[in-house]
Motif scaffolding. Structure first.
Motif, short mmCIF file in Angstrom:
data_model
loop_
_atom_site.label_atom_id
_atom_site.label_comp_id
_atom_site.label_asym_id
_atom_site.label_seq_id
_atom_site.Cartn_x
_atom_site.Cartn_y
_atom_site.Cartn_z
N LEU A 163 -11.06 -34.27 4.75
CA LEU A 163 -10.52 -32.92 4.54
C LEU A 163 -9.58 -32.90 3.32
N ILE A 164 -8.81 -33.95 3.12
CA ILE A 164 -7.96 -34.03 1.92
C ILE A 164 -8.82 -34.02 0.66
N PHE A 165 -9.90 -34.80 0.67
CA PHE A 165 -10.81 -34.83 -0.48
C PHE A 165 -11.45 -33.46 -0.69
N LEU A 166 -11.90 -32.83 0.40
CA LEU A 166 -12.56 -31.53 0.29
C LEU A 166 -11.59 -30.46 -0.21
N CYS A 167 -10.36 -30.47 0.27
CA CYS A 167 -9.36 -29.50 -0.20
C CYS A 167 -9.08 -29.70 -1.69
N THR A 168 -9.03 -30.95 -2.12
CA THR A 168 -8.82 -31.24 -3.55
C THR A 168 -9.99 -30.72 -4.38
N LEU A 169 -11.20 -30.95 -3.89
CA LEU A 169 -12.39 -30.47 -4.57
C LEU A 169 -12.40 -28.94 -4.61
N GLN A 170 -12.02 -28.32 -3.50
CA GLN A 170 -11.96 -26.85 -3.43
C GLN A 170 -10.91 -26.31 -4.39
N LEU A 171 -9.81 -27.00 -4.50
CA LEU A 171 -8.74 -26.59 -5.41
C LEU A 171 -9.21 -26.65 -6.86
N LEU A 172 -9.91 -27.71 -7.23
CA LEU A 172 -10.43 -27.83 -8.59
C LEU A 172 -11.47 -26.75 -8.89
N ALA A 173 -12.36 -26.49 -7.94
CA ALA A 173 -13.38 -25.45 -8.14
C ALA A 173 -12.74 -24.07 -8.27
N SER A 174 -11.69 -23.83 -7.50
CA SER A 174 -11.01 -22.53 -7.56
C SER A 174 -10.23 -22.37 -8.86
N LEU A 175 -9.62 -23.45 -9.34
CA LEU A 175 -8.91 -23.38 -10.62
C LEU A 175 -9.88 -23.12 -11.77
N GLU A 176 -11.04 -23.75 -11.73
CA GLU A 176 -12.06 -23.51 -12.75
C GLU A 176 -12.50 -22.05 -12.72
N ARG A 177 -12.72 -21.53 -11.54
CA ARG A 177 -13.13 -20.13 -11.42
C ARG A 177 -12.03 -19.19 -11.87
N GLN A 178 -10.79 -19.54 -11.57
CA GLN A 178 -9.65 -18.70 -11.97
C GLN A 178 -9.56 -18.59 -13.49
N VAL A 179 -9.80 -19.69 -14.19
CA VAL A 179 -9.73 -19.68 -15.65
C VAL A 179 -10.75 -18.71 -16.23
N PHE A 180 -11.98 -18.76 -15.75
CA PHE A 180 -13.02 -17.88 -16.30
C PHE A 180 -12.83 -16.43 -15.87
N ASP A 181 -12.24 -16.20 -14.70
CA ASP A 181 -11.93 -14.82 -14.32
C ASP A 181 -10.80 -14.26 -15.17
N PHE A 182 -9.84 -15.11 -15.55
CA PHE A 182 -8.78 -14.68 -16.46
C PHE A 182 -9.37 -14.33 -17.83
N LEU A 183 -10.30 -15.14 -18.31
CA LEU A 183 -10.90 -14.88 -19.62
C LEU A 183 -11.68 -13.57 -19.63
N GLY A 184 -12.23 -13.17 -18.48
CA GLY A 184 -12.99 -11.93 -18.40
C GLY A 184 -12.20 -10.76 -17.88
N TYR A 185 -10.90 -10.94 -17.63
CA TYR A 185 -10.03 -9.89 -17.09
C TYR A 185 -10.58 -9.30 -15.79
N GLN A 186 -11.08 -10.16 -14.93
CA GLN A 186 -11.59 -9.75 -13.62
C GLN A 186 -10.42 -9.78 -12.64
N TRP A 187 -9.69 -8.68 -12.51
CA TRP A 187 -8.41 -8.68 -11.81
C TRP A 187 -8.52 -8.88 -10.31
N ALA A 188 -9.50 -8.29 -9.66
CA ALA A 188 -9.65 -8.49 -8.22
C ALA A 188 -9.96 -9.96 -7.88
N PRO A 189 -10.90 -10.60 -8.58
CA PRO A 189 -11.11 -12.02 -8.31
C PRO A 189 -9.91 -12.90 -8.67
#
Length: 195
Positions: free
Chosen positions: A10-36
């Motif tokens: 679960l620690i490994f999975l949470c870390t992986l989930q955190l990395l995937a979410s940070l990657e998604r957050q960066v691209f949503d910021f670049l596209g000004y997708q405010w709800a995501p």
């Protein structure tokens, strides 16, 4: 507790989930997708709490993470429906940008293999010159990339839900057995004598 225990996974999975979410957050910021952006921010905070709860043996934080994973799965199903134009939703609407026009997904112009062409439009009445952007030759259209991101998030969340339920069960069983052991060692308590 071994290295391949449910807690370590679960620690490994949470870390992986955190990395995937940070990657998604960066691209949503670049596209000004405010709800995501807001949803990703809440998800990142909750995953950090789940990670903390797993490391520190705090079942309440893990339960919070477990409840949030179901909300996160529903959000990602909504995103999939949005980008595939299902259920009356349209990927061409400004719903994810809080009705601010002109802010599509970052992947719509910068996708894999996309060739981007800008044509300047000058209008004498306008103070600014706007550019019309045409995109062609993409290997994968932007809405499929967004659907793929959401599918990965759903997979990680469902796996996290199952593991978190298992870890909460293990932690509560240990707490219960520790309480029982403590009561047995102290012996039964006798009521005070009345005089």
């Amino acid at each position: 507790m071994g290295c391949c225990s449910g807690r370590c996974v679960l620690i490994f999975l949470c870390t992986l989930q955190l990395l995937a979410s940070l990657e998604r957050q960066v691209f949503d910021f670049l596209g000004y997708q405010w709800a995501p952006i807001l949803a990703n921010f809440l998800h990142i905070i909750t995953v950090i709490l789940g990670l903390f709860g797993t490391i520190q043996h705090r079942p309440r934080y893990i339960v919070l993470y477990t409840v949030w994973t179901m909300v996160w799965v529903m959000w990602n199903i909504f995103i999939i429906c949005f980008y595939l134009d299902l259920g009356g939703l349209s990927k061409d609407s400004d719903l994810l940008t809080f009705n601010l026009p002109g802010h599509p997904s970052w992947w719509s112009e910068h996708g894999l293999g996309c060739v981007r062409k800008e044509v300047r439009v000058t209008d004498e009445q306008s103070l600014e010159s706007h550019a019309y952007i045409s995109v062609s030759g993409c290997l994968l259209e932007h809405h499929y990339i967004e659907v793929l991101h959401s599918a990965v998030q759903i997979f990680l969340s469902l796996l996290g839900f199952l593991l978190a339920c298992y870890v909460v069960c293990i932690l509560t069983e240990r707490e219960d057995s520790a309480l029982e052991t403590g009561v047995r060692q102290r012996g039964p308590t006798k009521p005070p004598l009345r005089q």
